[in-house]
Every structure is written in C-alpha cells, then in structure tokens.
Design a protein around this motif. Structure first.
Motif, short mmCIF file in Angstrom:
data_model
loop_
_atom_site.label_atom_id
_atom_site.label_comp_id
_atom_site.label_asym_id
_atom_site.label_seq_id
_atom_site.Cartn_x
_atom_site.Cartn_y
_atom_site.Cartn_z
N SER A 198 39.94 41.27 43.04
CA SER A 198 39.66 39.70 43.80
C SER A 198 39.56 39.52 44.88
O SER A 198 39.50 40.60 45.41
CB SER A 198 41.03 38.53 43.50
OG SER A 198 42.13 39.34 44.48
N ASP A 208 32.23 31.39 37.99
CA ASP A 208 33.06 32.43 39.06
C ASP A 208 32.41 33.77 40.02
O ASP A 208 31.85 34.49 38.93
CB ASP A 208 34.49 33.14 38.63
CG ASP A 208 35.83 31.89 38.62
OD1 ASP A 208 35.37 31.01 39.48
OD2 ASP A 208 36.30 32.39 38.11
N CYS A 245 37.26 35.52 32.43
CA CYS A 245 38.43 34.87 33.57
C CYS A 245 39.64 34.79 32.53
O CYS A 245 39.20 33.75 31.60
CB CYS A 245 38.10 33.50 34.08
SG CYS A 245 36.29 34.81 35.21
N LEU A 300 42.74 32.47 33.52
CA LEU A 300 44.28 31.68 34.42
C LEU A 300 44.99 30.83 33.79
O LEU A 300 45.80 31.09 32.34
CB LEU A 300 43.84 30.24 34.82
CG LEU A 300 43.68 30.11 35.62
CD1 LEU A 300 43.61 30.71 37.33
CD2 LEU A 300 42.74 28.77 36.10
N TYR A 301 46.21 31.56 34.13
CA TYR A 301 48.09 31.38 33.50
C TYR A 301 48.81 30.84 34.64
O TYR A 301 48.47 30.96 35.88
CB TYR A 301 48.89 32.22 33.46
CG TYR A 301 49.46 32.77 33.14
CD1 TYR A 301 50.16 31.92 32.06
CD2 TYR A 301 50.50 32.92 33.45
CE1 TYR A 301 51.52 31.82 31.60
CE2 TYR A 301 52.13 32.53 33.28
CZ TYR A 301 52.55 32.23 32.33
OH TYR A 301 53.67 32.44 31.52
N HIS A 337 47.90 32.04 37.97
CA HIS A 337 47.62 33.90 38.09
C HIS A 337 46.39 33.63 37.55
O HIS A 337 45.73 33.31 36.24
CB HIS A 337 48.96 34.93 37.99
CG HIS A 337 49.21 34.75 39.09
ND1 HIS A 337 50.78 35.99 38.96
CD2 HIS A 337 50.15 33.97 40.99
CE1 HIS A 337 51.51 35.24 39.98
NE2 HIS A 337 50.72 34.41 40.67
N ARG A 338 45.02 34.98 38.67
CA ARG A 338 43.98 34.85 37.43
C ARG A 338 43.24 36.22 37.51
O ARG A 338 43.97 37.00 38.27
CB ARG A 338 42.68 34.23 38.28
CG ARG A 338 41.77 33.83 37.31
CD ARG A 338 40.21 33.46 38.21
NE ARG A 338 40.06 34.11 39.29
CZ ARG A 338 39.39 34.06 40.25
NH1 ARG A 338 39.11 32.10 40.57
NH2 ARG A 338 38.73 34.36 41.43
N THR A 339 43.22 36.65 36.55
CA THR A 339 42.74 37.92 36.42
C THR A 339 41.16 37.90 35.55
O THR A 339 40.58 36.53 35.17
CB THR A 339 43.31 39.03 35.62
OG1 THR A 339 42.89 40.32 35.39
CG2 THR A 339 43.70 38.82 33.95
N GLN A 340 40.40 38.51 36.40
CA GLN A 340 38.69 38.56 35.90
C GLN A 340 38.37 40.02 35.25
O GLN A 340 38.31 40.35 36.22
CB GLN A 340 37.81 38.08 36.58
CG GLN A 340 37.71 38.48 37.94
CD GLN A 340 38.66 37.80 39.02
OE1 GLN A 340 39.41 36.79 38.77
NE2 GLN A 340 39.88 38.21 40.09
#
Ligand code: SIN
Length: 284
Positions: free
Chosen positions: A67, A112, A123, A125-126, A274-277
């Motif tokens: 991030s 993003d 992306c 997102l949780y 929580h996000r991951t990309q």
C-alpha cells in the motif's frame, strides 16, 4: 457448486458457494476469474478470512502491491506491519492517530492508485467492522463510459494523456509531504492514456482515475478543464452497482475498467476494512 447471481445494474454479481477462508482451487479460481471479467465486481457474502488468506487469494490474480506509504498521517501508516500487502481502510484512531485511510467522509469517484505507473489490476476489500448505516460503495463501468461516449468526444480524446494526481487522496486530504497543486500542468503523478485497451478482455475503457488536479496534456488549461468536466459527467452519470455492506462481505473488482466511490458515514462509529491489490500492467 459456484453460483453467480448478476446484479440488475449492468455491473456486479454475487458469488455463492465459495468459502474463501479455506483457499480456492484452480478450477474454482478459473470460474471466479471468468465471472470477474464478465461482471467486473464480485461480491462474496458471509466470509471469514484472515490476512494470510486474503493475501493468498490476491496472489491468484498476480503479484501483490504494497500500500502507498504516504496515505496516512501519524505513526500507523495505514497498513498491517506484519503484512505490508494489506492496506487498512478505516476511520478508527488509536491515541489520536488514524490506523487507516479515508476516514469517515465521502470518497469521490476514482480508480485506485492510477497515479502510479502500473495501477492495480485487481483490488480486494474485506469488511471487518461496519457502522450501522452509511459507507456504501458504488461501482460504475468504464467500458460503458467509453462505449456510450459521443463519437465526436471519442475522436477528441483518442491518443491523449492525462495526469493522475498523487498529491491528494480520494477523500480530499493532502498526502504526507505533498504541496497543494496550484497549476494543474505541474500536478505530480503518472501520465495515463485517456482510453485504454483492457489487456485480458481486449475491450476499450475510459481511464480517468480521479478528477482533482487532473490535466489533459497539451491542451490549454481551460480547454482541458472543460473536456475533463464533460468526460467526468458522462462517466459518473450512468448506472452503478451499490454495495450496502454486511459484515463478512468481500469484494473483488477490476480496477482497470471500473471507478468506485464511497458514501460518508457517522464518524463516531467504527468502520474497518482490509484491502489488498495486485500490480497491474502499464495502461495502454
Ligand atoms: C476505496 O475507495 O478504495 C475504499 C472504499 C470503501 O471504503 O468502501
């Protein structure tokens, strides 16, 4: 048995019959990936997934991005220290310092990290904590935006590039260490083509990123402003998929052909996602 239930808003589908916390095998992933290409944003409800499983899921799509370190002021930095691929989206503060990005205000339409040379492709997102109302997230298709653009506008933007502002977040906050932009021709951030071809579907899409401080390279500033206003009004004026979050919701969206925005919510309530990309390609 995976079930795909398309929304009635042109993009978006709910996926049932998958427990993401248990890992995804190659056959299920292939189905998920096809549905993602078709519907652009997928919603999985009632998931229980820890950061490791979130990162493992992201790795099915490619290499994960860390991030941006300059998003959040204060000591926490907006990411999980033990897992820097996990970005925290939250209004929660600890000792007066935000633990994540975007606060409780509205986040304008954006894609993003298009201010980087290689913006994310996927992306994820949780939702871990949610306010009782507000904070809904909307997604709209940039394929639709391009395909329904007037031919004259298509011609005017063909081959042109715009600057995607790095100085401010989509919530309108100046990033750490950045100066307020006073001349949009000098906006810091990547230069991206206004029209791109999706590397996997071959479809063309508008790539606008974020409106603030954008500038179409080579045009006089007033002409750039007028053209950007026209493009943005068109791109954000169509149908969208609205996600009214429930605890345990996980969404995966294609950042190359969607923009999203978020409603504000009551800042006295906690919201934590929580996000991951995944690292994407150079837009072309
Ligand atoms: C984002 O704009 O990336 C976050 C959306 C949200 O907070 O729902």
């Amino acid at each position: 048995m995976i079930e795909i239930l398309p929304s009635n808003s042109g993009v978006g589908a709910e996926v049932r019959g998958v427990d993401l916390g248990n890992g995804v095998d190659d056959v299920s992933f292939a189905e998920i990936r096809d549905a993602w290409h078709e519907h652009l944003v997928l919603l999985f409800r009632e998931q229980t997934i820890d950061d490791k499983s979130l990162v493992d899921l992201g790795r099915h799509f490619g290499t994960l991005e860390q991030s941006p370190r300059s998003e959040v002021s204060g000591e926490f930095g907006g990411y999980e220290p033990s897992m820097p691929e996990v970005t925290i989206i939250s209004n929660i503060e600890v000792n007066g310092q935000p633990i994540g990005s975007l606060g409780a205000g509205e986040a304008d339409w954006h894609a993003d990290m298009t201010f980087t040379e290689r913006p994310p492709s996927a992306c994820i997102l949780y939702a871990l904590e949610l306010p009782t109302s507000g904070g809904n997230t909307m997604f709209t298709s940039m394929y639709r935006a391009y395909e329904t653009l007037a031919p004259e506008l298509k011609q005017r933007i063909e081959g042109r590039y715009a600057i995607h502002d790095f100085s401010m977040t989509s919530a309108g906050d100046l990033r750490k260490g950045m100066q307020k932009v006073t001349d949009v021709r000098e906006t810091p951030g990547a230069h991206q083509p206004l029209v791109i071809t999706h590397p996997e579907t071959g479809r063309r899409a508008l790539l606008l990123g974020r409106r603030r401080n954008s500038y179409i390279i080579g045009l006089p500033v007033p002409d750039s402003e007028a053209l950007l206003d026209e493009l943005w009004a068109h791109a954000c004026g169509g149908e969208y998929f609205e996600l009214v979050w429930q605890l345990g919701d996980l969404v995966i969206w294609d950042n190359r052909c969607l923009m999203h925005r978020r409603d504000p919510f009551d800042g006295t309530q906690r919201r934590l996602l929580h996000r991951t990309q995944v690292v994407g390609e150079i837009p072309a």
